[in-house]
Design a protein around this motif. Structure first.
Motif, short mmCIF file in Angstrom:
data_model
loop_
_atom_site.label_atom_id
_atom_site.label_comp_id
_atom_site.label_asym_id
_atom_site.label_seq_id
_atom_site.Cartn_x
_atom_site.Cartn_y
_atom_site.Cartn_z
N MET A 115 59.03 45.39 86.53
CA MET A 115 59.40 45.23 85.14
C MET A 115 60.84 44.73 85.07
N ARG A 116 61.05 43.77 84.17
CA ARG A 116 62.40 43.27 83.93
C ARG A 116 62.46 42.73 82.50
N PRO A 117 63.66 42.62 81.94
CA PRO A 117 63.78 42.03 80.60
C PRO A 117 63.31 40.58 80.62
N PRO A 118 62.66 40.15 79.54
CA PRO A 118 62.23 38.75 79.48
C PRO A 118 63.40 37.82 79.25
N TYR B 116 47.52 47.75 87.14
CA TYR B 116 48.91 47.37 86.87
C TYR B 116 49.42 47.96 85.56
N MET B 117 48.60 47.88 84.51
CA MET B 117 49.07 48.36 83.22
C MET B 117 49.15 49.88 83.20
N THR B 118 48.22 50.55 83.82
CA THR B 118 48.30 52.01 83.89
C THR B 118 49.59 52.42 84.58
N GLU B 119 49.93 51.75 85.66
CA GLU B 119 51.17 52.04 86.39
C GLU B 119 52.39 51.80 85.50
N ALA B 120 52.40 50.70 84.77
CA ALA B 120 53.55 50.37 83.91
C ALA B 120 53.67 51.36 82.75
#
Length: 164
Positions: free
Chosen positions: A1-4, A94-98
């Motif tokens: 994850m990082r800022p867009p 991936y989304m569950t992890e995020a």
């Protein structure tokens, strides 16, 4: 994850923002150009500077390839989250992890007591993400949110929460 960053707009457009299947349960219609994605990223940046809303792109691999996005809207001691993931990456966790990582990070902050999300009652995949991320289904919000890709009328949504 990082800022867009603005340079992500074209990849976001191609990966998910123009995909009618991905955007089916979103509160926005599929984007027609990457310029609309760039405008959204500018608005998100302004909201982040005000401390109201934050977004992070989800990346995969060593090439920093954007596959989705997750966001947090802060209201007092509560934080609402929302997310979207490119179709090619569905079913990989991936989304569950995020969602789980973001919720844990937010609930670690002393001023946050509740992280919550809603999803259309027909969006079983999103409901499953929240359940796997240890969110409790708290009920149904009748006529809560409009999903313009399904109907112009507000639809029922499940509400999920995680508290400390």
């Amino acid at each position: 994850m990082r800022p867009p960053v603005r340079a992500d707009a074209a990849v976001i457009f191609e990966e998910y923002a123009a995909d009618p299947e991905v955007t089916r349960y979103m509160t926005w219609v599929p984007h027609r150009t990457s310029d609309t994605v760039a405008e959204f990223l500018e608005i998100l940046d302004a909201r982040a500077n005000l401390g109201e809303e934050f977004g992070w792109v989800l990346t995969h691999g060593d090439v920093d390839s954007v596959i989705g996005m997750i966001g947090a809207r802060i209201r007092d001691f509560k934080v609402e989250i929302g997310y979207v993931l490119g179709r090619a990456h569905w079913g990989n966790g991936y989304m569950t992890e995020a969602v789980s990582a973001l919720a844990e990070c937010l609930l670690f902050r002393p001023e946050v007591f509740r992280v919550w999300a809603v999803c259309d009652i027909e969006n079983r995949a999103s409901a499953r993400v929240l359940e796997k991320a240890n969110f409790a289904r708290e009920g149904i919000l009748r006529r809560w949110m409009s999903h313009p890709n399904i109907s112009p009328e507000p639809r029922d949504c499940f509400i999920y929460g995680r508290v400390r």
